[in-house]
Write a protein that holds these residues in place. Structure first.
Motif, PDB file in Angstrom:
ATOM      1  N   LEU A 162     -29.612 -31.292  18.029  1.00  0.00           N
ATOM      2  CA  LEU A 162     -29.513 -31.469  19.317  1.00  0.00           C
ATOM      3  C   LEU A 162     -31.617 -31.376  19.841  1.00  0.00           C
ATOM      4  CD1 LEU A 162     -26.306 -31.726  19.425  1.00  0.00           C
ATOM      5  CD2 LEU A 162     -26.519 -31.452  21.573  1.00  0.00           C
ATOM      6  N   ALA A 163     -32.480 -31.900  20.343  1.00  0.00           N
ATOM      7  CA  ALA A 163     -33.635 -31.154  20.458  1.00  0.00           C
ATOM      8  C   ALA A 163     -34.296 -32.425  21.334  1.00  0.00           C
ATOM      9  CB  ALA A 163     -34.278 -32.177  18.876  1.00  0.00           C
ATOM     10  N   PRO A 164     -35.498 -32.042  21.829  1.00  0.00           N
ATOM     11  CA  PRO A 164     -36.215 -32.482  22.637  1.00  0.00           C
ATOM     12  C   PRO A 164     -36.378 -34.079  22.501  1.00  0.00           C
ATOM     13  CG  PRO A 164     -37.366 -29.902  22.802  1.00  0.00           C
ATOM     14  CD  PRO A 164     -35.791 -31.019  21.385  1.00  0.00           C
ATOM     15  N   GLY A 165     -36.185 -34.549  23.479  1.00  0.00           N
ATOM     16  CA  GLY A 165     -36.566 -35.768  22.454  1.00  0.00           C
ATOM     17  C   GLY A 165     -35.619 -37.298  22.115  1.00  0.00           C
ATOM     18  N   GLY A 166     -34.003 -35.947  22.088  1.00  0.00           N
ATOM     19  CA  GLY A 166     -33.088 -36.632  21.298  1.00  0.00           C
ATOM     20  C   GLY A 166     -31.946 -36.552  21.533  1.00  0.00           C
ATOM     21  N   TYR A 167     -30.393 -36.454  21.224  1.00  0.00           N
ATOM     22  CA  TYR A 167     -29.673 -35.527  22.005  1.00  0.00           C
ATOM     23  C   TYR A 167     -29.423 -34.726  22.294  1.00  0.00           C
ATOM     24  CZ  TYR A 167     -27.275 -39.519  18.392  1.00  0.00           C
ATOM     25  OH  TYR A 167     -26.623 -40.618  18.173  1.00  0.00           O
ATOM     26  N   HIS A 168     -29.207 -33.788  23.089  1.00  0.00           N
ATOM     27  CA  HIS A 168     -29.305 -32.579  24.279  1.00  0.00           C
ATOM     28  C   HIS A 168     -28.135 -32.571  25.180  1.00  0.00           C
ATOM     29  CE1 HIS A 168     -31.278 -35.401  27.044  1.00  0.00           C
ATOM     30  NE2 HIS A 168     -31.024 -34.465  27.828  1.00  0.00           N
ATOM     31  N   LEU A 169     -28.138 -30.989  25.240  1.00  0.00           N
ATOM     32  CA  LEU A 169     -26.890 -30.657  26.123  1.00  0.00           C
ATOM     33  C   LEU A 169     -27.913 -30.774  28.073  1.00  0.00           C
ATOM     34  CD1 LEU A 169     -25.501 -27.726  24.452  1.00  0.00           C
ATOM     35  CD2 LEU A 169     -24.627 -29.578  25.065  1.00  0.00           C
ATOM     36  N   MET A 170     -27.321 -31.493  28.431  1.00  0.00           N
ATOM     37  CA  MET A 170     -27.730 -31.446  30.177  1.00  0.00           C
ATOM     38  C   MET A 170     -27.105 -30.607  31.076  1.00  0.00           C
ATOM     39  SD  MET A 170     -30.325 -32.274  31.913  1.00  0.00           S
ATOM     40  CE  MET A 170     -31.204 -34.248  31.598  1.00  0.00           C
ATOM     41  N   LEU A 171     -27.950 -29.589  31.569  1.00  0.00           N
ATOM     42  CA  LEU A 171     -27.465 -28.362  31.851  1.00  0.00           C
ATOM     43  C   LEU A 171     -27.620 -28.154  33.366  1.00  0.00           C
ATOM     44  CD1 LEU A 171     -28.502 -25.796  29.806  1.00  0.00           C
ATOM     45  CD2 LEU A 171     -26.191 -26.724  29.355  1.00  0.00           C
ATOM     46  N   MET A 172     -26.252 -28.854  34.668  1.00  0.00           N
ATOM     47  CA  MET A 172     -26.960 -29.151  35.561  1.00  0.00           C
ATOM     48  C   MET A 172     -26.298 -28.074  36.670  1.00  0.00           C
ATOM     49  SD  MET A 172     -26.239 -33.251  35.427  1.00  0.00           S
ATOM     50  CE  MET A 172     -25.093 -33.430  34.665  1.00  0.00           C
ATOM     51  N   ASP A 173     -26.953 -28.112  38.095  1.00  0.00           N
ATOM     52  CA  ASP A 173     -26.676 -27.747  38.997  1.00  0.00           C
ATOM     53  C   ASP A 173     -26.742 -25.836  38.625  1.00  0.00           C
ATOM     54  OD1 ASP A 173     -26.271 -29.691  40.010  1.00  0.00           O
ATOM     55  OD2 ASP A 173     -23.726 -30.239  39.641  1.00  0.00           O
TER      56      ASP A 173
END
Length: 174
Positions: A106-117
């Motif tokens: 998981l890396a920038p520009g591909g798969y990643h965790l979206m950490l919200m709020d």
């Protein structure tokens, strides 16, 4: 006695700057998670990305299906991809498969965790605890090492095998 102080100072400086950061390694069943990191966020930012590497050392597939964190309202798994010349981002509602014997980054520009709020900004040097949830391996807690705002990877590595060292030969005399 005076020569000892500069040698000691140099040795201390080398020890602090010359050794690479050792990334945390966390195991969940047959999965090994390394290089967990995020970027510092500007004041007031409510989202951040989370990045890591997951290796499946087992014989059965697993799937990253979600996550949570005390400072994070919601964690989703997202994919960024180029489609018809346009960068798109979408949540992976069914999770991210991790096949046996494979490594998923998981890396920038591909798969990643979206950490919200986010409840507070991430500051460089922080360690942000996150609990990841896998379909078979269950839940595992780890820390995201917060890097600078423009970081492209975890501290101690620049993805070229030089452990973060930059080589600039432009000022060298021949």
């Amino acid at each position: 006695m005076k020569p000892v102080l500069p040698i000691f100072a140099f040795a201390t400086l080398f020890a602090l700057l010359g050794t690479p950061a050792h990334a945390q390694e966390v195991k969940a069943g047959d999965l090994v998670i390394t290089q967990a990191w995020s970027r510092a966020t500007p004041s007031g930012a409510k989202i951040a990305g989370g990045y890591l590497t997951v290796e499946n050392k087992g014989g059965a597939p697993d799937k990253l299906v979600g996550g949570s964190g005390d400072n994070i309202g919601k964690v989703e798994i997202h994919e960024m991809a180029m489609k018809n010349g346009v960068m798109t981002m979408r949540p992976l509602d069914k999770g991210l498969p991790i096949e046996p014997g494979k490594t998923v980054k998981l890396a920038p520009g591909g798969y990643h965790l979206m950490l919200m709020d986010l409840k507070q900004p991430f500051k460089q040097g922080d360690k942000v605890p996150v609990t990841l949830e896998f379909e078979k391996a269950g839940k595992v807690t780890l820390s995201l090492d917060v890097q600078g705002v423009g970081a492209q990877g975890p501290a101690g590595a620049d993805h070229s095998g030089h452990m973060g060292m930059k080589h600039d030969h432009s000022g060298m005399k021949k």
